[in-house]
Scaffold this motif. Structure first.
Motif, short mmCIF file in Angstrom:
data_model
loop_
_atom_site.label_atom_id
_atom_site.label_comp_id
_atom_site.label_asym_id
_atom_site.label_seq_id
_atom_site.Cartn_x
_atom_site.Cartn_y
_atom_site.Cartn_z
N SER A 21 0.98 -1.06 0.11
CA SER A 21 -0.14 -0.12 -0.29
C SER A 21 0.19 1.43 0.09
CB SER A 21 -1.05 0.23 1.89
OG SER A 21 -2.30 -0.95 1.03
N CYS A 22 0.39 2.67 -0.50
CA CYS A 22 0.92 3.59 -0.42
C CYS A 22 0.43 4.66 -0.02
CB CYS A 22 1.82 3.45 -2.09
SG CYS A 22 3.23 5.62 -2.06
N MET A 34 0.01 6.90 -10.43
CA MET A 34 0.39 6.62 -9.72
C MET A 34 0.93 5.09 -10.05
SD MET A 34 -2.43 6.96 -6.60
CE MET A 34 -1.09 7.07 -5.30
N ALA A 35 1.95 5.19 -9.76
CA ALA A 35 3.36 3.59 -9.99
C ALA A 35 3.73 3.08 -8.66
CB ALA A 35 4.18 3.74 -11.17
N TRP A 36 4.07 1.23 -9.02
CA TRP A 36 4.93 1.09 -8.69
C TRP A 36 6.49 0.56 -9.72
CZ3 TRP A 36 4.73 0.20 -2.99
CH2 TRP A 36 3.24 0.73 -3.08
N ARG A 66 0.57 -12.03 -12.51
CA ARG A 66 0.96 -12.20 -11.23
C ARG A 66 0.20 -10.62 -10.44
NH1 ARG A 66 5.76 -13.23 -9.56
NH2 ARG A 66 6.62 -12.61 -11.31
N PHE A 67 0.87 -10.02 -10.62
CA PHE A 67 0.62 -8.77 -10.31
C PHE A 67 -0.18 -7.60 -10.49
CE2 PHE A 67 4.95 -7.19 -8.47
CZ PHE A 67 5.47 -8.92 -9.16
N THR A 68 -1.57 -6.67 -10.08
CA THR A 68 -2.28 -6.28 -10.01
C THR A 68 -2.40 -5.23 -8.95
OG1 THR A 68 -3.76 -7.91 -9.77
CG2 THR A 68 -4.88 -5.99 -9.47
N ILE A 69 -2.25 -3.95 -10.09
CA ILE A 69 -2.52 -2.52 -9.45
C ILE A 69 -4.19 -1.78 -9.00
CG2 ILE A 69 -1.80 -1.08 -11.99
CD1 ILE A 69 -0.03 0.22 -10.06
N SER A 70 -3.84 -1.22 -8.03
CA SER A 70 -5.16 -0.81 -7.87
C SER A 70 -5.56 0.81 -7.34
CB SER A 70 -5.97 -1.43 -6.90
OG SER A 70 -5.78 -1.87 -5.80
N ARG A 71 -5.95 1.61 -7.57
CA ARG A 71 -5.82 2.87 -6.41
C ARG A 71 -7.10 3.38 -5.96
NH1 ARG A 71 -3.65 7.36 -10.98
NH2 ARG A 71 -4.56 9.07 -8.83
N GLN A 81 -1.07 -5.54 -5.37
CA GLN A 81 -1.40 -7.03 -5.03
C GLN A 81 -0.18 -7.91 -5.95
OE1 GLN A 81 -3.46 -8.74 -2.97
NE2 GLN A 81 -2.35 -10.20 -3.13
N MET A 82 0.44 -8.72 -5.08
CA MET A 82 1.84 -9.35 -5.82
C MET A 82 1.25 -10.57 -5.50
SD MET A 82 5.63 -6.77 -5.04
CE MET A 82 4.75 -7.07 -3.44
#
Length: 118
Positions: A21-22, A34-36, A66-71, A81-82
């Motif tokens: 989380s950020c 927004m990014a990781w 495998r990974f999901t980015i959300s905001r 989510q990894m």
């Protein structure tokens, strides 16, 4: 002062999952993309995934599926989510965001360590 604070990192076995989380705080009137990112020892920082304010997403090939980015715009928070983690996912993960329409590289968080054991 605007800042980003990451959380959720840790040690996990291969095949396991973590959720990062950020949260953005400070004098903020808008948050754009927004990014990781992540940086492994001895390697350059690389983009993992990003999400626009409208919800469009993009991923690097090695994490697709495998990974999901959300905001959550109301909470000023971005998530990663990894799942199905691999040892090669081990790195410090950094959050980045375009805040208040500022130009330049965006605002960075301090990073959170993710370690995947084999």
């Amino acid at each position: 002062q605007v800042q980003l604070v990451e959380s959720g990192g840790g040690l996990v076995q291969a095949g396991g999952s973590l959720r990062l989380s950020c949260v953005a705080s400070g004098s903020i009137f808008s948050i754009g993309t927004m990014a990781w990112y992540r940086q492994a020892p001895g390697k350059q920082r690389e983009l993992v995934a990003y999400i626009t304010r409208g919800g469009s997403t993009s991923y690097r090939d090695s994490v697709k599926g495998r990974f999901t980015i959300s905001r959550d715009n109301a909470k000023r928070t971005v998530y990663l989510q990894m799942n199905s983690l691999k040892p090669e996912d081990t790195a410090v993960y950094y959050c980045n965001a375009v805040i208040n329409q500022a130009s330049g590289p965006g605002t960075w968080g301090q990073g959170t360590q993710v370690t995947v054991s084999s």
